[in-house]
Design a protein around this motif. Structure first.
Motif, mmCIF file in Angstrom:
data_model
loop_
_atom_site.group_PDB
_atom_site.id
_atom_site.type_symbol
_atom_site.label_atom_id
_atom_site.label_comp_id
_atom_site.label_asym_id
_atom_site.label_seq_id
_atom_site.Cartn_x
_atom_site.Cartn_y
_atom_site.Cartn_z
ATOM 1 N N GLU A 1 42.292 51.139 54.894
ATOM 2 C CA GLU A 1 41.153 50.222 54.974
ATOM 3 C C GLU A 1 40.562 49.980 53.584
ATOM 4 N N ALA A 2 40.427 51.053 52.810
ATOM 5 C CA ALA A 2 39.863 50.935 51.461
ATOM 6 C C ALA A 2 40.736 50.047 50.589
ATOM 7 N N GLU A 3 42.048 50.237 50.675
ATOM 8 C CA GLU A 3 42.972 49.432 49.871
ATOM 9 C C GLU A 3 42.867 47.952 50.231
ATOM 10 N N GLN A 4 42.805 47.656 51.525
ATOM 11 C CA GLN A 4 42.691 46.265 51.976
ATOM 12 C C GLN A 4 41.361 45.648 51.524
ATOM 13 N N MET A 5 40.281 46.382 51.703
ATOM 14 C CA MET A 5 38.959 45.865 51.347
ATOM 15 C C MET A 5 38.837 45.681 49.833
ATOM 16 N N GLU A 6 39.307 46.651 49.063
ATOM 17 C CA GLU A 6 39.236 46.550 47.599
ATOM 18 C C GLU A 6 40.075 45.388 47.089
ATOM 19 N N ALA A 7 41.254 45.172 47.651
ATOM 20 C CA ALA A 7 42.103 44.052 47.228
ATOM 21 C C ALA A 7 41.393 42.722 47.479
ATOM 22 N N LEU A 8 40.730 42.618 48.615
ATOM 23 C CA LEU A 8 39.987 41.405 48.938
ATOM 24 C C LEU A 8 38.815 41.229 47.973
ATOM 25 N N GLU A 9 38.085 42.306 47.700
ATOM 26 C CA GLU A 9 36.978 42.246 46.737
ATOM 27 C C GLU A 9 37.472 41.789 45.369
ATOM 28 N N ILE A 10 38.559 42.384 44.901
ATOM 29 C CA ILE A 10 39.112 42.054 43.579
ATOM 30 C C ILE A 10 39.471 40.577 43.515
ATOM 31 N N SER A 11 40.106 40.077 44.557
ATOM 32 C CA SER A 11 40.502 38.669 44.600
ATOM 33 C C SER A 11 39.283 37.745 44.581
ATOM 34 N N ILE A 12 38.293 38.055 45.390
ATOM 35 C CA ILE A 12 37.075 37.237 45.459
ATOM 36 C C ILE A 12 36.328 37.285 44.128
ATOM 37 N N LEU A 13 36.174 38.473 43.566
ATOM 38 C CA LEU A 13 35.451 38.608 42.298
ATOM 39 C C LEU A 13 36.168 37.894 41.165
ATOM 40 N N LYS B 1 37.706 35.158 41.294
ATOM 41 C CA LYS B 1 37.359 33.731 41.398
ATOM 42 C C LYS B 1 35.961 33.451 40.840
ATOM 43 N N LEU B 2 35.151 34.502 40.749
ATOM 44 C CA LEU B 2 33.820 34.387 40.146
ATOM 45 C C LEU B 2 33.846 34.735 38.656
ATOM 46 N N GLY B 3 35.043 35.066 38.144
ATOM 47 C CA GLY B 3 35.168 35.440 36.737
ATOM 48 C C GLY B 3 34.692 36.853 36.455
ATOM 49 N N ILE B 4 34.734 37.693 37.475
ATOM 50 C CA ILE B 4 34.250 39.069 37.350
ATOM 51 C C ILE B 4 35.450 40.013 37.348
ATOM 52 N N ALA B 5 35.444 40.923 36.383
ATOM 53 C CA ALA B 5 36.532 41.890 36.250
ATOM 54 C C ALA B 5 36.623 42.792 37.478
ATOM 55 N N ASN B 6 37.819 43.276 37.721
ATOM 56 C CA ASN B 6 38.073 44.227 38.794
ATOM 57 C C ASN B 6 37.144 45.423 38.602
ATOM 58 N N PRO B 7 36.259 45.687 39.555
ATOM 59 C CA PRO B 7 35.313 46.792 39.376
ATOM 60 C C PRO B 7 35.984 48.163 39.447
ATOM 61 N N TYR B 8 37.225 48.190 39.878
ATOM 62 C CA TYR B 8 37.934 49.463 40.006
ATOM 63 C C TYR B 8 38.774 49.776 38.770
ATOM 64 N N THR B 9 39.134 48.738 37.992
ATOM 65 C CA THR B 9 39.913 48.966 36.760
ATOM 66 C C THR B 9 39.260 48.346 35.547
ATOM 67 N N GLU B 10 38.203 47.532 35.777
ATOM 68 C CA GLU B 10 37.476 46.819 34.726
ATOM 69 C C GLU B 10 38.315 45.755 34.029
ATOM 70 N N ALA B 11 39.446 45.354 34.647
ATOM 71 C CA ALA B 11 40.278 44.287 34.078
ATOM 72 C C ALA B 11 40.062 43.020 34.889
ATOM 73 N N LEU B 12 40.093 41.874 34.224
ATOM 74 C CA LEU B 12 39.991 40.599 34.938
ATOM 75 C C LEU B 12 41.356 40.296 35.530
ATOM 76 N N GLU B 13 41.397 40.157 36.845
ATOM 77 C CA GLU B 13 42.645 39.871 37.532
ATOM 78 C C GLU B 13 42.932 38.378 37.418
ATOM 79 N N THR B 14 44.158 38.043 37.083
ATOM 80 C CA THR B 14 44.488 36.620 36.951
ATOM 81 C C THR B 14 45.265 36.104 38.141
#
Length: 171
Positions: free
Chosen positions: A140-152, A154-167
């Motif tokens: 559940e955590a993996e699914q939710m975090e992946a969705l958060e990373i993808s949504i963030l 799109k807002l130009g916000i770095a991955n809060p779990y790795t601090e890298a901007l996902e492209t």
């Protein structure tokens, strides 16, 4: 001959932001910031989420501590609480997201991320909880975090779990 204007597509979520307590003066235009986060969730969830209204309360550690103790049995503040609408809620009401100002500011400082980005991350996180996502199990955590990373992203916000901007986009 020009085409007639297309009707505007109503937003999936209507968001009502309430400044309940705490010092939120360091957050630039909280209403717009939170609306953008909710719109990003809506875009990502357009095929599966119900439309409706969400209330986001900007509150304090003291208020969140009381709610966390009352509803979760944890007598301490936390960064965000989500309360999905239950039986008897007004039609179309999805639920409440409540943020604790002191904890949110402290976490942003500790993580070295802009406060506005952390607020948007927690709003995205809270709305996903309202939509039934959770992080109790590793899957559940993996699914939710992946969705958060993808949504963030799109807002130009770095991955809060790795601090890298996902492209790219993730599931």
């Amino acid at each position: 001959m020009s085409e007639p204007p297309q009707p505007a597509v109503p937003p999936l979520f209507e968001v009502d932001v309430v400044e309940d307590d705490g010092d939120w003066s360091a957050v630039s235009d909280a209403q717009a910031l939170i609306a953008r986060a909710a719109a990003a969730v809506a875009d990502a969830m357009a095929d599966e989420a119900q439309s409706g209204s969400i209330a986001v309360a900007l509150s304090s550690d003291a208020n969140v501590e009381v709610l966390n103790g009352q509803f979760r049995g944890k007598s301490k503040p936390t960064n965000v609480l989500s309360f999905p609408a239950g039986e008897g809620a007004p039609d179309g009401f999805i639920g409440d997201v409540i943020l604790a100002s002191e904890t949110v500011r402290r976490e942003a400082d500790e993580q070295g991320v802009p406060l506005d980005h952390h607020v948007q991350h927690l709003v995205v996180h809270g709305i996903l909880h309202l939509l039934g996502y959770d992080h109790i199990t590793a899957d559940e955590a993996e699914q939710m975090e992946a969705l958060e990373i993808s949504i963030l992203s799109k807002l130009g916000i770095a991955n809060p779990y790795t601090e890298a901007l996902e492209t790219g986009t993730s599931g």
